[in-house]
Scaffold this active site. Structure first.
Site, PDB file in Angstrom:
ATOM      1  CB  SER A 184      -1.050  -0.015   1.194  1.00 11.03           C
ATOM      2  OG  SER A 184      -0.295  -0.061   2.475  1.00 11.03           O
TER       3      SER A 184
ATOM      4  CG  ASP B  11      -4.035   4.465   8.329  1.00  7.57           C
ATOM      5  OD1 ASP B  11      -3.048   5.184   8.551  1.00  7.57           O
ATOM      6  OD2 ASP B  11      -4.248   3.696   7.388  1.00  7.57           O
TER       7      ASP B  11
ATOM      8  N   GLY C 224      -1.948  -4.142   1.203  1.00  3.55           N
ATOM      9  CA  GLY C 224      -2.246  -5.497   1.742  1.00  3.55           C
ATOM     10  C   GLY C 224      -1.193  -6.524   1.592  1.00  3.55           C
TER      11      GLY C 224
ATOM     12  CG  ASN D 107       0.900  -5.193   4.512  1.00  2.00           C
ATOM     13  OD1 ASN D 107       0.328  -4.670   5.325  1.00  2.00           O
ATOM     14  ND2 ASN D 107       1.095  -4.906   3.275  1.00  2.00           N
TER      15      ASN D 107
ATOM     16  CG  HIS E 120      -1.635   3.287   4.734  1.00  2.00           C
ATOM     17  ND1 HIS E 120      -2.476   2.634   5.563  1.00  2.00           N
ATOM     18  CD2 HIS E 120      -1.067   2.363   3.883  1.00  2.00           C
ATOM     19  CE1 HIS E 120      -2.522   1.358   5.472  1.00  2.00           C
ATOM     20  NE2 HIS E 120      -1.714   1.141   4.473  1.00  2.00           N
TER      21      HIS E 120
END
Length: 197
Positions: free
Chosen positions: A16, A162, A53, A81, A165
């Site tokens: 991502s 979040d 992801g 991840n 990111h």
């Protein structure tokens, strides 16, 4: 000769952080990096192979798609991840090693982007993960950006709500920091291509 025929072609293989999660396509890392290189007089096309992801295993599984485009070089940004899932650094190393080995066999140089473990994983895990990237960079004589999110994580305005990111501003900060490394990489690629009959 058209400009596209002169441009170096890079593939950005990542998760991502490469894909541009939550951002317009034009604000994603590959797009912003290509514009920054253009401003420096470097004609470089960067294809975005980022999938949100994705893990190192996922990147390895879809490497054929990258190879099929025959890029001049690859920016490899994977492992975040895996880290978030607490995966053993040895498995991360094995997957990245397999990716870089196949790219080397195809004659495609790599710029490797590392990630740092979150503090709650402990010092031993963090050191082991960091060693994965430094070790592979040495093995394949690849330029290394040791911490892709350096200067972004935890900085107000640099991440989405979040906290993980980057915002468009955060991506711009990443591009500014990594640009000298990418410029050196691109110059090396250009020299190698010019010397090829």
């Amino acid at each position: 000769m058209p400009q596209s025929a002169l441009a170096l072609r890079l593939a950005a293989l990542g998760d991502s952080l490469t894909a541009g999660y939550g951002l317009p396509a034009g604000d994603a890392f590959p797009a912003q990096l290509a514009r920054a290189l253009a401003a420096k007089g470097q004609a470089v096309e960067i294809r975005n192979f980022g999938i949100s992801g994705d893990t190192t295993a996922g990147g390895l599984a879809r490497l054929d798609g990258v190879l099929a485009t025959a890029p001049d070089g690859v920016i490899l940004e994977l492992g975040a991840n895996d880290m978030l899932r607490g995966m053993d650094p040895s498995s991360i190393q094995a997957n990245l090693d397999a990716i870089m080995g196949r790219l080397q066999k195809a004659g495609i140089p790599v710029l490797l982007c590392g990630i740092r473990a979150m503090r709650n994983y402990g010092r031993a895990y963090a050191e082991e993960l960091a060693a994965v990237y430094t070790g592979l960079a040495q093995k394949y004589d690849a330029p290394l950006d040791p911490s892709f999110l350096d200067g972004v994580t935890g900085v107000p305005g640099m991440t989405l709500p979040d906290g993980l990111h980057p915002t468009a501003q955060g991506v711009a900060a990443i591009v500014t920091r990594i640009l000298p490394t990418v410029e050196t990489f691109v110059t090396r690629l250009g020299t190698a291509r010019a010397s090829t009959p």
